[in-house]
Design an enzyme around this catalytic site. Structure first.
Site, PDB file in Angstrom:
ATOM      1  NE  ARG A  36      78.283  74.639  29.998  1.00  0.00           N
ATOM      2  CZ  ARG A  36      79.294  74.480  30.861  1.00  0.00           C
ATOM      3  NH1 ARG A  36      80.274  75.380  30.900  1.00  0.00           N
ATOM      4  NH2 ARG A  36      79.333  73.434  31.664  1.00  0.00           N
ATOM      5  CB  ILE A  62      75.735  72.915  34.146  1.00  0.00           C
ATOM      6  CG1 ILE A  62      75.457  73.130  32.654  1.00  0.00           C
ATOM      7  CG2 ILE A  62      76.975  73.685  34.567  1.00  0.00           C
ATOM      8  CD1 ILE A  62      75.183  74.598  32.287  1.00  0.00           C
ATOM      9  CB  SER A  63      76.994  68.056  31.187  1.00  0.00           C
ATOM     10  OG  SER A  63      76.278  67.092  31.925  1.00  0.00           O
ATOM     11  CD  GLN A  64      83.515  67.550  29.991  1.00  0.00           C
ATOM     12  OE1 GLN A  64      83.570  66.843  30.984  1.00  0.00           O
ATOM     13  NE2 GLN A  64      84.541  67.730  29.177  1.00  0.00           N
TER      14      GLN A  64
END
Length: 221
Positions: A36, A62-64
């Site tokens: 990530r 950016i999504s968790q």
């Protein structure tokens, strides 16, 4: 630094995913393999495995990690699936998808984000992902129909164009609800030419889905 990131990634998998019910081996393995930190700017990389969304370019996020894994789990993906992602963003979710399914098409309305995501995905060797620039609310009919569609921005309703691009038996996962408040993840399954089943699941919060069949109601140039 690499060892630190590996340790942080393992902790994320244990605490954010497995402890919260994400246990499908293919998803866990995908989350373990995708770095990530490679999808974040340098100043934010130390937070790569925190349980939160993070800012990227163009005022997007950016999504968790948990939300990425949750959407994949809800979509009930098979290894031979062809998946359409709406909202490429950093490219992180597309990379995770690419580890789980056979083919990924991802569409991003902002050329700046599409270009940077393409460069990241290419540098990491994800040759089963194609990045497109366009209005995600209209989908990608030339490449469909799709086994699954994942929408990483929230709209007032599921766009009819996306429903039409699902195969019979296909699943769509998308946050639906008010633009400025929390939304709920919707899973829509196509059972026939005109037969769909829709259910509302977890509460979430996403950036708005902009486009002809999203917020604004007009195609953005």
């Amino acid at each position: 630094m690499h060892d630190d990131m590996s340790d942080a990634r393992e902790e994320m998998i244990e605490r954010q995913l497995i402890a919260r019910g994400i246990v499908e081996p293919r998803i866990i393995d995908a989350m373990r393999r995708v770095p990530r930190e490679a999808f974040l700017r340098w100043g934010l990389r130390e937070f790569a495995y925190a349980d939160e969304s993070l800012p990227i370019e163009a005022e997007q996020t950016i999504s968790q990690p948990f939300i990425v894994a949750l959407m994949l789990a809800i979509a009930q993906l098979g290894p031979n699936d062809h998946v359409l992602e709406i909202g490429t963003g950093s490219g992180y979710a597309a990379a995770v998808l690419a580890e789980v399914v056979a083919v990924v098409d991802t569409i991003e309305r902002l050329p700046q984000l599409a270009a940077s995501a393409y460069n990241r995905l290419t540098s990491l060797g994800y040759d089963n992902v194609s990045v497109h620039v366009g209005d995600g609310t209209l989908g990608l009919p030339a490449r469909g129909p799709f086994d699954a569609i994942l929408v990483t921005a929230s709209g007032p309703v599921v766009p009819p164009a996306l429903c039409a691009q699902l195969k019979v038996g296909g699943r769509l996962v998308m946050p639906v609800g008010p633009n400025t408040e929390r939304q709920r993840l919707c899973r829509l399954v196509r059972y026939g030419d005109r037969t769909y089943y829709q259910e509302m699941l977890n509460f979430v919060r996403f950036v708005p889905l902009i486009g002809a069949q999203g917020w604004g109601g007009i195609t953005e140039e």
